[in-house]
Design a protein around this motif. Structure first.
Motif, PDB file in Angstrom:
ATOM      1  N   GLU A 311       4.333   1.527   1.689  1.00 51.24           N
ATOM      2  CA  GLU A 311       3.085   1.812   1.004  1.00 51.24           C
ATOM      3  C   GLU A 311       2.408   0.521   0.545  1.00 51.24           C
ATOM      4  O   GLU A 311       3.036  -0.545   0.472  1.00 51.24           O
ATOM      5  N   ASP A 405      -3.221  11.792   7.226  1.00 50.02           N
ATOM      6  CA  ASP A 405      -4.216  12.223   6.247  1.00 50.02           C
ATOM      7  C   ASP A 405      -5.018  10.995   5.821  1.00 50.02           C
ATOM      8  O   ASP A 405      -4.925   9.935   6.437  1.00 50.02           O
ATOM      9  N   ASP A 406      -5.789  11.128   4.755  1.00 50.75           N
ATOM     10  CA  ASP A 406      -6.686  10.038   4.359  1.00 50.75           C
ATOM     11  C   ASP A 406      -5.956   8.843   3.777  1.00 50.75           C
ATOM     12  O   ASP A 406      -6.522   7.741   3.693  1.00 50.75           O
ATOM     13  N   LYS A 407      -4.698   9.015   3.363  1.00 48.99           N
ATOM     14  CA  LYS A 407      -3.990   7.926   2.702  1.00 48.99           C
ATOM     15  C   LYS A 407      -2.800   7.389   3.493  1.00 48.99           C
ATOM     16  O   LYS A 407      -2.465   6.215   3.379  1.00 48.99           O
ATOM     17  N   SER A 408      -2.129   8.231   4.268  1.00 45.28           N
ATOM     18  CA  SER A 408      -0.904   7.784   4.930  1.00 45.28           C
ATOM     19  C   SER A 408      -0.715   8.505   6.263  1.00 45.28           C
ATOM     20  O   SER A 408      -1.468   9.424   6.604  1.00 45.28           O
ATOM     21  N   THR A 421       0.857   3.315   5.421  1.00 43.54           N
ATOM     22  CA  THR A 421      -0.456   3.574   4.842  1.00 43.54           C
ATOM     23  C   THR A 421      -1.495   3.723   5.937  1.00 43.54           C
ATOM     24  O   THR A 421      -1.354   3.187   7.032  1.00 43.54           O
ATOM     25  N   ARG A 422      -2.526   4.437   5.636  1.00 42.96           N
ATOM     26  CA  ARG A 422      -3.621   4.597   6.605  1.00 42.96           C
ATOM     27  C   ARG A 422      -4.257   3.242   6.917  1.00 42.96           C
ATOM     28  O   ARG A 422      -4.633   2.970   8.056  1.00 42.96           O
ATOM     29  N   ALA A 423      -4.367   2.384   5.885  1.00 44.15           N
ATOM     30  CA  ALA A 423      -4.961   1.067   6.089  1.00 44.15           C
ATOM     31  C   ALA A 423      -4.139   0.254   7.090  1.00 44.15           C
ATOM     32  O   ALA A 423      -4.694  -0.440   7.952  1.00 44.15           O
ATOM     33  N   GLU A 536       7.103  -1.179  -0.714  1.00 46.17           N
ATOM     34  CA  GLU A 536       5.677  -1.432  -0.711  1.00 46.17           C
ATOM     35  C   GLU A 536       5.372  -2.540   0.278  1.00 46.17           C
ATOM     36  O   GLU A 536       6.072  -3.523   0.366  1.00 46.17           O
TER      37      GLU A 536
END
Length: 540
Positions: A311, A405-408, A421-423, A536
Motif C-alpha cells: 500500500e 477498484d478505485d484504490k487497489s 495500490t491503483r496508483a 507500505e
C-alpha cells in the motif's frame, strides 16, 4: 500398388516433403503471420513451438519463401553444438571467413563485423535454428549476446527458434530470462482440428489426381481421433488405409478400415468409440465444469493463493523482506502463457500449458478478447484479465488482474496474489490485456436486427437487467429494443450503432446475474504469517 485402383497419379500421403503438397491450415497460416509480425517489428527473437509432426517445418519453409529479397539467411538444422561450433556454423552459413583455430572471441568479432557491414549495405541478417530444444543454456545466452548489436529501430541479427514444447520449458529458466524478454512473437502450433483433417485429406488427394472423396465422414472422425490431428501421423494412417482398401477391393474407406490402418501403422488401438470410455470422458468433463461453477459460487475464484498487501506509505518504510519477494516474483513472471493458464483456471478449467491460449477458448464455451487501452477501459469490461506490466527497470512481466477498484487491485503474480495500490498499477500499466468471456447461450458473436428470436430475447433480457427494468417478451428486433441498446451503448461509452457486437456483449455479460469471475468481486484474504503483514510501498 493402389494408385491405379483409386485413379491417383502418385502417392498422396508420402511423408517425404514435397512443396506441391504444402497445406496451410488456418493454424499454420496464423503461426506464419505471428512470425512475420515478429520479424517486421525488428526484435531479436521469434519463437515457434509444437509437438513432433504438427507442421513446424511447413511453417518454416513458408517463412523462408516469404523473406524480403534483402534478407540473408543462415540456417542451422543440427543445433546439438557447443558455443564455438554454433558461431562457426553461423559464420559458414553467412559466408564469413575466420581462422581455422579461431576461438569464441575471434568468431564473435568476425560475425559482428559482418552484421555491421551487412546492415550498412541495406541488408538484413536472419538466423533460423530448427530443433532448438536441443540448444544448451550457454549457447542460447551466446545467441542473446549476438543480438545486442542494434540500431535505434532494429536488431542487426534476428533469430528464429523452432522446436518442440521442451523449448518453452528451457526458456523459462531464470538464467535465460533476459533472452525470453526479447522474444517479440511466439506461437505454439496445435494439431489440426477435425475440419482441418478433412480439408487436409481432400487437398492431398486432389493434388494426387483424385477428385472424388475416398474417406467417409466417419473415417475422417476416426482419422482425427487416432492421429490426434498431427499431419505426420495422418499421412501414415491414411497411406495404410489406402493399401487396406485396395486389398479389400473397396473404393470407399470407412472408419473400420482407418482403425485397422492405425493399428497396423502405429500399433494404436481405438478406444475412442468405447461406450464406457466415452461415458468416463463425459463424466470427467461434467465434473470439471461443476467444480468450476461451484468454485465461483462459494469461493469467488478458482485459485486460492496467499494475499500480500502493498500500500501507499504514510510514515513507515517498506518491509525489505516482503519487497524482495515481490521483486523476485516479478522476475519470474515474464511468460504470458503461464498467466493465460491461470486465467483458464479462474474460469474453472484445467488445460495443459500448451492448450491455454485464445485458440482453445471456444472449446470450453468461452471467447478470447485481446485489446489495448487504459485501465479504466478494462475495468468497464469487469472480467479478470492477463495484463502486461513493466517494473521499475522497464522490464516486461505478465500478471492476472483478479480484482480492481478505485484504490487497489489484486494481481496474481508467479502463483501468489499481491494487493497493490491503483496508483502503482497505473504506473506499471503496459496498455495490453487478454480476457476470457462467455457468449450468449446461442453462441452468437453479435446480435443484429437479422438475428433469431432466441438471440433477440436474450438481448432484451440482458438490457432490461442492466437498466433494472422488467423484460418484455419479444420475437423480433423492434425499435424499442434498438433504442434500449443504443442507450446502453452510450452509457458504456461505446458507439451507439444499434448492433450488439463483442464490446457490447462483454459488458452485458458482466452486468448479468450469472455466476462468472468478475473484477468487482473482492478476493478472499488468507491468513498471513507474522512477517507477511501489510506493508507500505511507494508508487514512485
Amino acid at each position: 500398388m493402389y494408385k491405379a485402383f483409386f485413379g491417383l497419379t502418385e502417392s498422396p500421403f508420402s511423408i517425404s516433403p514435397n512443396p506441391k503438397y504444402l497445406y496451410m491450415s488456418e493454424r499454420h497460416t496464423e503461426a506464419l503471420t505471428h512470425l512475420n509480425y515478429g520479424l517486421r517489428e525488428g526484435g531479436g527473437f521469434v519463437l515457434l513451438t509444437g509437438e513432433v509432426g504438427t507442421g513446424k517445418t511447413t511453417v518454416s519453409r513458408s517463412l523462408r519463401q516469404q523473406l524480403p529479397e534483402n534478407t540473408d539467411l543462415a540456417l542451422v538444422l543440427n543445433p546439438t553444438l557447443t558455443e564455438r561450433e554454433l558461431l562457426a556454423a553461423t559464420c559458414d552459413e553467412f559466408g564469413v571467413s575466420y581462422p581455422a583455430q579461431a576461438g569464441l572471441k575471434e568468431l564473435g568479432d568476425a560475425l559482428r563485423a559482418y552484421l555491421i557491414a551487412n546492415h550498412a549495405s541495406g541488408r538484413r541478417s536472419l538466423l533460423l535454428i530448427d530443433e532448438a530444444q536441443h540448444l544448451s543454456a550457454e549457447v542460447l545466452e551466446q545467441l542473446r549476446l549476438l543480438t545486442n548489436l542494434e540500431t535505434d529501430d532494429a536488431k542487426l541479427l534476428q533469430v528464429v527458434l523452432i522446436g518442440q514444447p521442451e523449448l518453452q520449458a528451457l526458456l523459462r529458466q531464470p538464467l535465460l530470462r533476459q533472452l525470453a524478454q526479447r522474444i517479440t512473437a511466439r506461437y505454439h502450433l496445435l494439431p489440426l482440428s477435425r475440419e482441418d483433417v478433412d480439408a487436409y485429406v481432400r487437398f492431398r488427394l486432389q493434388v494426387a489426381g483424385c477428385v472424388q472423396p475416398i474417406f467417409t465422414a466417419a473415417a475422417i472422425r476416426a482419422l482425427h481421433r487416432l492421429s490426434g490431428g498431427i499431419p505426420r501421423l495422418i499421412n501414415l494412417i491414411a497411406e495404410r488405409a489406402l493399401l487396406g482398401a485396395f486389398a479389400a477391393n473397396a473404393h470407399r474407406i470407412d472408419d473400420k478400415l482407418v482403425v485397422k490402418a492405425a493399428y497396423d501403422a502405429l500399433g494404436v488401438e481405438d478406444r475412442g468409440t468405447s461406450g464406457w470410455g466415452m461415458l468416463a470422458y463425459t463424466f470427467c468433463g461434467l465434473l470439471m465444469l461443476v467444480a468450476g461453477w461451484f468454485g465461483w459460487q462459494h469461493w469467488g475464484w478458482f485459485p486460492s493463493p496467499k494475499i500480500t498487501r502493498i500500500e501507499v506509505p504514510v510514515t513507515l518504510p517498506p518491509d525489505a523482506k516482503v519487497m524482495k519477494r515481490f521483486e523476485t516474483a516479478l522476475a519470474q513472471a515474464s511468460y504470458q502463457d503461464e498467466a493465460m493458464l491461470t486465467l483458464f483456471r479462474i474460469w474453472g478449467f484445467e488445460p495443459s500449458l500448451d492448450e491455454a491460449n485464445c485458440d482453445n477458448a471456444s472449446r470450453v464455451g468461452l471467447l478470447c478478447q485481446q485489446g489495448t487501452g487504459k485501465l479504466e477501459e478494462l475495468q468497464a469490461l469487469d472480467h479478470p484479465a492477463v495484463v502486461r506490466l513493466f517494473d521499475e527497470n522497464a522490464s516486461e512481466f505478465y500478471a492476472d488482474l483478479l480484482r480492481l477498484d478505485d484504490k487497489s487491485a489484486d494481481l496474481l503474480i508467479d502463483g501468489e496474489t499481491w494487493t497493490v495500490t491503483r496508483a502503482w498499477l497505473e504506473q506499471a500499466w503496459g496498455d495490453e490485456y487478454t480476457l476470457l468471456w462467455r457468449l450468449p447461450k446461442s453462441g452468437s458473436r453479435s446480435i443484429t436486427p437479422r438475428s433469431g428470436k432466441a438471440d433477440v430475447q436474450w438481448l432484451e433480457n440482458a438490457l432490461s437487467r442492466a437498466f433494472k427494468e422488467r423484460p418484455r417478451k419479444i420475437s423480433k428486433f423492434d425499435s424499442q429494443l434498438a433504442d434500449k441498446l443504443k442507450r446502453f451503448q452510450q452509457a458504456e461509452g461505446l458507439k451507439p450503432d444499434g448492433v450488439a457486437g463483442t464490446q457490447t456483449l462483454i459488458r452485458l455479460n458482466a452486468r448479468s446475474r450469472e455466476p462468472m469471475p468478475r473484477l468487482d468481486r473482492p478476493a478472499e484474504v488468507a491468513v498471513q504469517d507474522e512477517d507477511e503483514t501489510a506493508v507500505e510501498r511507494s508508487a514512485s
